[in-house]
Design a protein around this motif. Sequence first.
Motif, short mmCIF file in Angstrom:
data_model
loop_
_atom_site.label_atom_id
_atom_site.label_comp_id
_atom_site.label_asym_id
_atom_site.label_seq_id
_atom_site.Cartn_x
_atom_site.Cartn_y
_atom_site.Cartn_z
N LEU A 175 -2.89 4.06 13.68
CA LEU A 175 -1.47 4.15 13.31
C LEU A 175 -0.71 5.00 14.33
CD1 LEU A 175 -1.88 4.65 9.46
CD2 LEU A 175 -1.06 2.60 10.65
N ASP A 176 0.52 4.61 14.58
CA ASP A 176 1.33 5.20 15.65
C ASP A 176 2.74 5.43 15.12
OD1 ASP A 176 2.43 5.81 18.19
OD2 ASP A 176 1.20 4.29 19.18
N ASN A 177 3.55 6.15 15.89
CA ASN A 177 4.97 6.27 15.56
C ASN A 177 5.64 4.91 15.79
OD1 ASN A 177 4.43 9.26 17.25
ND2 ASN A 177 4.87 9.22 15.07
N LEU A 178 6.90 4.78 15.36
CA LEU A 178 7.59 3.48 15.50
C LEU A 178 7.64 3.05 16.97
CD1 LEU A 178 9.19 1.12 14.42
CD2 LEU A 178 11.22 2.57 14.34
N ALA A 179 7.85 3.98 17.87
CA ALA A 179 7.82 3.68 19.31
C ALA A 179 7.42 4.95 20.04
CB ALA A 179 9.16 3.17 19.80
N ALA A 180 6.76 4.79 21.18
CA ALA A 180 6.34 5.95 21.97
C ALA A 180 5.92 5.45 23.35
CB ALA A 180 5.18 6.68 21.31
N GLY A 181 5.96 6.35 24.32
CA GLY A 181 5.52 5.96 25.65
C GLY A 181 5.53 7.13 26.59
N GLY A 182 4.83 6.98 27.70
CA GLY A 182 4.78 8.03 28.71
C GLY A 182 6.05 8.02 29.54
N LEU A 183 6.41 9.20 30.05
CA LEU A 183 7.56 9.31 30.94
C LEU A 183 7.09 9.10 32.36
CD1 LEU A 183 9.70 12.39 29.89
CD2 LEU A 183 10.54 10.08 30.30
N ALA A 184 7.36 7.93 32.89
CA ALA A 184 6.95 7.65 34.27
C ALA A 184 7.83 8.45 35.23
CB ALA A 184 7.07 6.17 34.55
N ALA A 185 7.33 8.61 36.46
CA ALA A 185 8.07 9.36 37.47
C ALA A 185 9.49 8.82 37.58
CB ALA A 185 7.34 9.28 38.81
N SER A 186 10.45 9.72 37.60
CA SER A 186 11.87 9.42 37.86
C SER A 186 12.56 8.58 36.79
CB SER A 186 12.07 8.78 39.25
OG SER A 186 11.71 7.42 39.21
N CYS A 187 12.09 8.63 35.54
CA CYS A 187 12.81 7.96 34.45
C CYS A 187 13.42 9.00 33.53
CB CYS A 187 11.87 7.08 33.64
SG CYS A 187 11.46 5.56 34.50
N GLY A 188 14.59 8.70 33.01
CA GLY A 188 15.25 9.61 32.08
C GLY A 188 14.53 9.61 30.74
N VAL A 189 14.74 10.68 29.97
CA VAL A 189 14.06 10.82 28.69
C VAL A 189 14.60 9.81 27.68
CG1 VAL A 189 13.54 12.40 26.79
CG2 VAL A 189 13.61 13.27 29.13
N LYS A 190 15.93 9.81 27.49
CA LYS A 190 16.52 8.89 26.51
C LYS A 190 16.34 7.44 26.96
CE LYS A 190 19.93 8.47 23.06
NZ LYS A 190 20.80 9.27 22.20
N GLN A 191 16.51 7.22 28.25
CA GLN A 191 16.32 5.88 28.83
C GLN A 191 14.91 5.34 28.51
OE1 GLN A 191 16.31 6.33 33.07
NE2 GLN A 191 15.92 4.15 33.50
N THR A 192 13.91 6.20 28.64
CA THR A 192 12.52 5.80 28.35
C THR A 192 12.38 5.47 26.87
OG1 THR A 192 11.67 7.16 30.14
CG2 THR A 192 10.11 6.56 28.42
N MET A 193 13.01 6.29 26.02
CA MET A 193 12.92 6.07 24.58
C MET A 193 13.54 4.73 24.21
SD MET A 193 14.45 6.36 21.46
CE MET A 193 16.02 7.03 22.04
N VAL A 194 14.72 4.44 24.77
CA VAL A 194 15.40 3.18 24.47
C VAL A 194 14.58 1.99 24.97
CG1 VAL A 194 17.48 1.81 25.00
CG2 VAL A 194 17.70 4.24 24.40
N LYS A 195 13.98 2.12 26.14
CA LYS A 195 13.14 1.06 26.72
C LYS A 195 11.92 0.79 25.84
CE LYS A 195 10.48 2.10 30.33
NZ LYS A 195 9.08 1.78 30.02
N GLU A 196 11.25 1.85 25.38
CA GLU A 196 10.06 1.67 24.54
C GLU A 196 10.44 1.03 23.20
OE1 GLU A 196 6.97 2.07 25.39
OE2 GLU A 196 7.20 3.16 27.28
N CYS A 197 11.59 1.41 22.65
CA CYS A 197 12.07 0.81 21.40
C CYS A 197 12.21 -0.69 21.55
CB CYS A 197 13.42 1.41 20.99
SG CYS A 197 13.28 3.01 20.20
N GLU A 198 12.81 -1.10 22.65
CA GLU A 198 13.02 -2.53 22.92
C GLU A 198 11.68 -3.24 23.12
OE1 GLU A 198 15.90 -4.41 23.19
OE2 GLU A 198 14.52 -6.11 23.45
N GLU A 199 10.82 -2.66 23.96
CA GLU A 199 9.57 -3.34 24.33
C GLU A 199 8.57 -3.42 23.18
OE1 GLU A 199 9.60 -1.99 29.05
OE2 GLU A 199 7.93 -1.39 27.75
N GLU A 200 8.43 -2.31 22.45
CA GLU A 200 7.34 -2.25 21.47
C GLU A 200 7.76 -2.75 20.10
OE1 GLU A 200 5.79 1.72 21.32
OE2 GLU A 200 4.75 1.49 23.23
#
Lengths: 301, 301
Positions: free
Chosen positions: A167-192
Amino acid sequence: MTASLPTWSEKMLQLLRRMNNFYLPGSTLHSCIRFEVEGEQVGWLQPKIASILSRFPDVFTSHGGAMSVNRCLDSYAKRSEAVDQVLQELRKDESLTCLKGWRNEKYAVMPRFCDTPLMCMERSATSLFGVKRYGVHLNGYSWDDSGRLCMWLGHRSATKQTYPGKLDNLAAGGLAASCGVKQTMVKECEEEACIPACIAEKARPVGTVSYTYEDEEGVFPEGQFVFDLELPLDFKPRIGDGEVQNFYFYPIEKVKELLVTEEFKPNCALVVLDFLIRHSVIQPDTEPYYHEFVAGLHKSL
Amino acid sequence: MTASLPTWSEKMLQLLRRMNNFYLPGSTLHSCIRFEVEGEQVGWLQPKIASILSRFPDVFTSHGGAMSVNRCLDSYAKRSEAVDQVLQELRKDESLTCLKGWRNEKYAVMPRFCDTPLMCMERSATSLFGVKRYGVHLNGYSWDDSGRLCMWLGHRSATKQTYPGKLDNLAAGGLAASCGVKQTMVKECEEEACIPACIAEKARPVGTVSYTYEDEEGVFPEGQFVFDLELPLDFKPRIGDGEVQNFYFYPIEKVKELLVTEEFKPNCALVVLDFLIRHSVIQPDTEPYYHEFVAGLHKSL
């Protein structure tokens, strides 16, 4: 005399200790040497790893309790390239099991999150160097028709490389080099979870969860940026990139019980524990380890 | 070359460092010895204090890196009584300035908050023994007519013994021996700000803030239970027991600016910083020290 079964609180305390076992007596913490770049510590090397890296003196040099990337490698690009070449060589070494999980995903290496990255490194190699990894985790929740707080959980795919079927949170992901925090969160929400950006952007940053564990694959200092997203009750996440096989919408008391079972990915359980504290599901007069829980969610080296 | 003035973020980081100066290089941490009761550590003794206490061998005994309350004192009552007698004697010693602030207020002494107290101790003496003190702090807030988040602050009386004239949370107080956490919060709301229990009871526990500083009066490990209370916009706190001379209702951006000034009682500023993070006033993509702030708010020995 019968031994009593551990309570929920005791099991949660054990989980927090396991996720912070690098700080416990008997860990390798006191035998580790500092991993430095440009004179700044960016990680921890277990003695066996330091010994392996010393076979590459053009790239790694030792000096009094620390090992550094060679000063001749005087740029982000040169350091990243030289260390990558060593890692490609080490992938042939069967004993370094973590490198079997090679991801082709670059993590930024820096003394603190706010610093300019000094180099980047393949994600699966970060535990060899005890380099801190950052990620984002999203708590998705609603109040149901009867006013109960409920939370969305993801069920990880059975074929996922790490923690399959957990079991996992609704969305989650690693912060790749040079990506914004909120931007990464929004991207993971869309992808996962196929959460459209117009909804995901309403997620609120609410703090961090930090811990450090070690196992046979190395040292894992991790810092997660936590977001809360209250979803409309009629919203349903959908399977996106296949990393999640299902989503569940559970009353918070059921989620709380699941946290201390083997069902849950451990770091996601910590993110939910932090949610339970911030949303007063866990209260100081009834939870004996309230202070220990908050401390265990925010350990820093 | 002109030196640039420190930014808000840098000033806040300095405040967090000051409030955690016991962990900094140069602190007495590594020269302190453990203060133990019944074989369990309950505090830290600076060398000069250990030396003073060794003049009372019937009450305090030394053994390898630790000083203990004598095992012959084999109950809560006996230990509390014997230590109190020593403290009454030490009050005559002009050099122990902290005891000049004698409060006649007993604090529980225990290894962890959830443990049964092993003894109690006069509040003003806890810093001599580096015994952890617990308290409650309340963030009182509303959204004003134009939808701006605003917070109530207390202005401490000019005659208050500690931090006279400084800005404070809406209500706060120490957790005396054998008082409940929520009960203490409701009591402080009534006494300090005339908030009736029916409103104060709606406050939600949202976590803790922990830090350890030292100064010439000893070592101060403190753990605050934090509550948030959303107040009706027409609600106004009133002066109660005179510990507060005035209340202000400020937009959150103004409160944020005040935090890093000399106006604010330092630990109350940390409680507000925690509020700013949980309520997304401070965000990870724009606050360079986001991780350091959360870590500094949750330091544990």
